[in-house]
Design a protein around this motif. Structure first.
Motif, mmCIF file in Angstrom:
data_model
loop_
_atom_site.group_PDB
_atom_site.id
_atom_site.type_symbol
_atom_site.label_atom_id
_atom_site.label_comp_id
_atom_site.label_asym_id
_atom_site.label_seq_id
_atom_site.Cartn_x
_atom_site.Cartn_y
_atom_site.Cartn_z
ATOM 1 N N SER A 54 -26.535 -8.976 9.526
ATOM 2 C CA SER A 54 -26.030 -7.609 9.717
ATOM 3 C C SER A 54 -26.984 -6.749 10.544
ATOM 4 O O SER A 54 -26.657 -5.637 10.925
ATOM 5 N N GLY A 55 -28.182 -7.265 10.783
ATOM 6 C CA GLY A 55 -29.132 -6.518 11.593
ATOM 7 C C GLY A 55 -30.002 -5.560 10.801
ATOM 8 O O GLY A 55 -30.775 -4.809 11.382
ATOM 9 N N ALA A 56 -29.868 -5.576 9.470
ATOM 10 C CA ALA A 56 -30.727 -4.717 8.651
ATOM 11 C C ALA A 56 -32.176 -5.135 8.809
ATOM 12 O O ALA A 56 -33.087 -4.320 8.730
ATOM 13 N N SER A 76 -28.277 -2.760 14.242
ATOM 14 C CA SER A 76 -27.210 -3.036 13.283
ATOM 15 C C SER A 76 -25.931 -2.256 13.575
ATOM 16 O O SER A 76 -24.838 -2.744 13.323
ATOM 17 N N PHE A 77 -26.062 -1.035 14.135
ATOM 18 C CA PHE A 77 -24.815 -0.294 14.377
ATOM 19 C C PHE A 77 -23.968 -0.973 15.458
ATOM 20 O O PHE A 77 -22.750 -0.958 15.392
ATOM 21 N N ALA B 189 -25.111 4.311 7.107
ATOM 22 C CA ALA B 189 -24.697 4.866 8.398
ATOM 23 C C ALA B 189 -24.866 3.838 9.510
ATOM 24 O O ALA B 189 -23.982 3.639 10.332
ATOM 25 N N ARG B 190 -26.011 3.182 9.511
ATOM 26 C CA ARG B 190 -26.254 2.175 10.550
ATOM 27 C C ARG B 190 -25.273 1.021 10.450
ATOM 28 O O ARG B 190 -24.898 0.430 11.447
ATOM 29 N N HIS B 191 -24.852 0.710 9.205
ATOM 30 C CA HIS B 191 -23.980 -0.443 9.025
ATOM 31 C C HIS B 191 -22.493 -0.113 9.154
ATOM 32 O O HIS B 191 -21.656 -0.997 8.974
ATOM 33 N N VAL B 192 -22.164 1.138 9.393
ATOM 34 C CA VAL B 192 -20.763 1.439 9.707
ATOM 35 C C VAL B 192 -20.627 1.820 11.187
ATOM 36 O O VAL B 192 -19.631 2.386 11.594
ATOM 37 N N GLY B 193 -21.636 1.474 11.956
ATOM 38 C CA GLY B 193 -21.510 1.617 13.401
ATOM 39 C C GLY B 193 -22.033 2.921 13.970
ATOM 40 O O GLY B 193 -21.752 3.242 15.118
ATOM 41 N N ILE B 194 -22.797 3.683 13.183
ATOM 42 C CA ILE B 194 -23.297 4.964 13.695
ATOM 43 C C ILE B 194 -24.641 4.770 14.383
ATOM 44 O O ILE B 194 -25.555 4.176 13.806
ATOM 45 N N ASN B 195 -24.733 5.260 15.598
ATOM 46 C CA ASN B 195 -26.010 5.267 16.298
ATOM 47 C C ASN B 195 -26.824 6.425 15.731
ATOM 48 O O ASN B 195 -26.807 7.543 16.238
#
Lengths: 244, 311
Positions: A54-56, A76-77, B189-195
């Motif tokens: 997931s890129g975490a 990850s985003f 936030a990062r994992h739902v696609g937010i820069n």
């Protein structure tokens, strides 16, 4: 040539935390519409593997690619925007947002995007699908554990990902809830999702997974159909003293 | 969400409309207080645009405010540039500075961000003083214009209206939604696609732009610009206290804190000027302990409770 059946490819991936090698030279493929299980004793590196996909977390060596494109070098985003969504081992909901907004959070910036009334409408539908009452007004912090897990799943599904990563999504559920959960994951698979799940619940592994890999101390020690894999002597050995 | 947004837009317009009449009725003393209130309203509201949803407490307001004031001073005194030209240039410098700081502080969170912004404001102040002492000769700069206090006041009201409009738009935009998600859980936030980095930098840049603009607009009031004055870290703290006192959950929250605190400060400065720092510290403690959601947040809680019990 890109093998279209192969959605996700993990190649010789290594991740170290200081001196500890959490994931050691690990390789596996996940095919389209497959449910792949990652199992192994506590501390064997399963969650780390999910975090790497997931890129975490970043990888130290090797590569991960989605549909033939590297994702191990992007934030990850962007990985989420390419179509990989996840849930977390320790549930992470957004306490100051409403139920609908929690679900919408996954919908607005991710793989397939919606905004405004349409997003609201789709979010409500998705909440119903995972078994939540979309009209409920109570703060999300007061939801039961299973409902919080449902909410997190709805958020992960909201951008219609290609690959869904479930990190012990079924852990801590009672037998009835567990059956509901298994049925839900089955139905997601029927919709065409590719699913990678980390799980301790053996019943779920047996009934859900097409294939699984077994990790021990960061290394893959077995791979194959669950029935066969769970019968392998080495797998039994690493699990001895645990719940098998 | 939509209804409360429209409501806050309405009340903001009403309040600003009323405030526009103040110079017609106020004498010199009250005009001066009104000017202070207008200045802090803009600063606290734009500060809250970034820090409200994200909970990143920035103490860099003085750096941007100071850059605005100082540029006007140096432009007019040292280079003979027209006041309004400098007013146009100064906020761009503030925005660029905020953008660069934003990029540098992306990885910092919580208390590290707070300390960094505080240190940064001090660094800018020292740097400007040093440059002045060693290279440009004079310590102070004159800002001489024909502008009266009411003129400055009306200018600030226009900026306030722009900030409110921007905030109103933000609340209904994807960027605003992203900021709320970031404030709840940056990892999610990062994992739902937010820069997340980009979103934070954009809003931080906006608040830097506004603070520099205010610094530039208010400069004629002081006539004489001196780095230790315009870059005073006290300003950053006051902005934070005011915004938190009012509440950062709503667009119009900060102004609810600005008015009473500005009056209190005026009273303290007039009567017990040596205790002003003490009062500020005590006020900060009281707010954090008793009004963590601010006055507006507390009122909303009480209102929700009353409504629940009366049904």
């Amino acid at each position: 040539m890109v093998d279209t059946a192969r959605v996700l490819t993990v190649q010789n991936v290594t991740r170290r935390f200081g001196g500890l090698v959490a994931v050691n030279n690990l390789s596996f493929d996940v095919k389209r519409n497959e449910v792949m299980g990652i199992i192994g004793p506590n501390g064997s590196g399963k969650t780390t593997m999910i975090n790497l996909i997931s890129g975490a977390l970043g990888i130290n060596e090797g590569s991960i690619s989605l549909n033939g494109r590297y994702i191990s070098t992007i934030p990850s985003f962007r990985i989420n925007q390419r179509g990989v969504a996840r849930t977390f081992q320790l549930v992470r909901i957004l306490p100051s947002l409403s139920l609908i907004e929690n679900c919408m959070a996954g919908m607005v910036f991710g793989h397939q995007r919606l905004w405004g009334d349409r997003a609201r409408h789709e979010a409500a539908k998705l909440l119903e699908r995972v078994g939540l009452d979309a009209n409920a007004n109570a703060p999300v912090g007061s939801l039961t554990y299973i409902d919080q897990k449902r909410l997190e799943l709805a958020r992960a599904l909201a951008s219609k990902p290609e690959v869904l990563l479930l990190d012990e999504w079924l852990a801590g559920l009672n037998p009835t809830e567990l059956q509901d959960g298994i049925d839900l994951i089955h139905s997601l698979r029927d919709d065409g999702l590719t699913i990678i799940l980390v799980e301790h619940v053996m019943d779920a592994i047996r009934s859900l997974c097409d294939r699984c890999i077994v990790m021990a101390s960061g290394t893959k020690i077995a791979e194959g159909v669950p029935e066969d894999v769970l019968a392998e002597p080495e797998v039994i050995k690493v699990y001895l003293g645990e719940d098998i | 969400m939509n209804r409360s947004d429209t409501k806050s837009l309405f009340w903001g317009a009403v309040l600003l409309g009323l405030m526009a009449f103040v110079p017609l009725v106020a004498d010199g003393y009250w005009m001066s207080i009104a000017l202070t209130i207008a200045m802090f309203t803009v600063l606290a509201t734009s500060w809250a645009l970034f820090s409200g949803p994200t909970h990143y407490i920035s103490l860099a307001t003085a750096a941007f405010f100071g850059v605005g004031g100082y540029l006007v001073g140096t432009g007019m005194s040292d280079y003979n540039i027209d006041y309004w030209t400098m007013v146009a240039i100064a906020p761009i410098f503030g925005a660029v500075l905020a953008f660069l700081i934003g990029l540098a502080t992306l990885r910092l969170s919580g208390v590290y961000f707070v300390i960094f912004t505080l240190g940064l404001a001090e660094m800018v102040r020292t740097l400007v003083s040093w440059v002045q002492n060693n290279f440009t000769g004079s310590r102070g700069l004159y800002v001489l214009t024909d502008l009266t206090e009411p003129d400055i006041y009306w200018c600030l009201l226009v900026v306030a209206a722009a900030v409110y409009l921007f905030g109103w738009w933000l609340n209904r935009s994807r960027l605003g939604f992203a900021m709320r998600i970031i404030g709840n859980d940056e990892s999610v936030a990062r994992h739902v696609g937010i820069n997340t980095a980009f979103s934070k930098v954009i809003l931080f840049t906006v608040s830097g732009f506004v603070a520099a603009l205010v610094g530039a607009l208010i400069a004629p009031r002081y006539t004489y610009i001196e780095p230790n004055g315009v870059f005073s870290p006290e300003l950053s703290f006051i902005v934070v206290i005011m915004a938190l006192l009012g509440g950062t959950g709503r667009l119009w929250g900060p102004i609810v804190g600005v008015i009473p605190f500005a009056l209190l400060q005026e009273f303290i400065n007039a009567n017990y000027s040596s205790y002003s720092t003490l009062v500020m510290g005590v006020a900060f403690l009281l707010i954090v302990y008793f009004l963590p959601q601010g006055v507006v947040g507390r009122l909303e809680q009480l209102w929700a409770k009353r409504r629940q019990s009366s049904w």
